[in-house]
Write an enzyme that holds these catalytic residues in place. Sequence first.
Site, PDB file in Angstrom:
ATOM      1  N   ASP A   1     -11.154  17.201  58.796  1.00 51.02           N
ATOM      2  CA  ASP A   1     -10.638  15.967  58.225  1.00 51.02           C
ATOM      3  C   ASP A   1      -9.128  16.130  58.061  1.00 51.02           C
ATOM      4  O   ASP A   1      -8.585  17.219  58.281  1.00 51.02           O
ATOM      5  CB  ASP A   1     -11.319  15.702  56.882  1.00 51.02           C
ATOM      6  CG  ASP A   1     -11.014  14.321  56.330  1.00 51.02           C
ATOM      7  OD1 ASP A   1     -10.559  13.470  57.114  1.00 51.02           O
ATOM      8  OD2 ASP A   1     -11.225  14.104  55.131  1.00 51.02           O
ATOM      9  N   LYS A   2      -8.450  15.064  57.682  1.00 51.21           N
ATOM     10  CA  LYS A   2      -7.004  15.133  57.506  1.00 51.21           C
ATOM     11  C   LYS A   2      -6.623  15.222  56.041  1.00 51.21           C
ATOM     12  O   LYS A   2      -5.999  16.181  55.610  1.00 51.21           O
ATOM     13  CB  LYS A   2      -6.325  13.921  58.156  1.00 51.21           C
ATOM     14  CG  LYS A   2      -4.808  13.910  57.994  1.00 51.21           C
ATOM     15  CD  LYS A   2      -4.198  12.711  58.677  1.00 51.21           C
ATOM     16  CE  LYS A   2      -4.548  11.409  57.996  1.00 51.21           C
ATOM     17  NZ  LYS A   2      -3.972  11.331  56.598  1.00 51.21           N
TER      18      LYS A   2
END
Length: 279
Positions: free
Chosen positions: A30-31
């Site tokens: 994920d970011k």
Amino acid sequence: GAMRLAERRVIVKRLAAMHNIGAMDVLCTDKTGTLTEATIRMVRHLDFRGAESERVFRLAYLNSHFESGIKSPLDEAIIAFRSLDVTGWRKIDEVPFDFERRRVSVLVTDGTERLLVVKGAPEDVLRQSTHYEGEGGVEMPLDPAARADLDALFQKLGEDGFRVLAIASKAMGPDHASAALGDESELAFAGYAVFLDPPKASAMAAIRDLTGAGVAVRLLTGDNERVTRHVCAELGLPVIGLITGDDLRAMSEEALRARLPKVNVFCRVTPAQKERVLL
């Protein structure tokens, strides 16, 4: 191996995990909070011209303050930006956030006006808007030219690395006692709440080390394409191929499997779509 990892302050609970990590050739991440600091700050609140707007901030604050359930980091950033006195307002009802609509609406009143205040992904809020708040708060028709200007402002903010939420409202009748999905239409677009979430200082080195070890990094995020590309550039992660959530929705399983080897970034994807990519 476990002893060497312990010297680096890593606790191994399952010995097989070391073998699994050693055999890894693709890492999906994920970011927000993984590659970025997750210390999201609201930095601007803009009207249709891109000018600072107290009206936009007030609407965003009302929405985040009265939204029920667990506050998102963006809600917390809005509330932490500056305190507003909302003691004269009360919440009547709410349409909670979901990942398909990508917005949340609260129905509030201060005794003189009753407003549906909407906050969410710019693409979706703009799609539900038919007017925008112009000079002096006068509602103007959201014609193609005005819509293009608002979209251009949104795209520019994304290219500069800012996360953006759209803010809109709708005046409701004094007897309107509940909020429903059908109310989220013919909105008056107010403007944008703008946020900054910088990359972690260690993220670029981690990606470089993974790449050097032969591990391909795949990024899956709910953010839009332009802000995702900006973060990838800051992290030194070349975008080889990109698929959006809308692309995924239209893809068969066979088409997705054919594209996967040539794609390393997935943006505007829901949790369910992330799971689909992983599985």
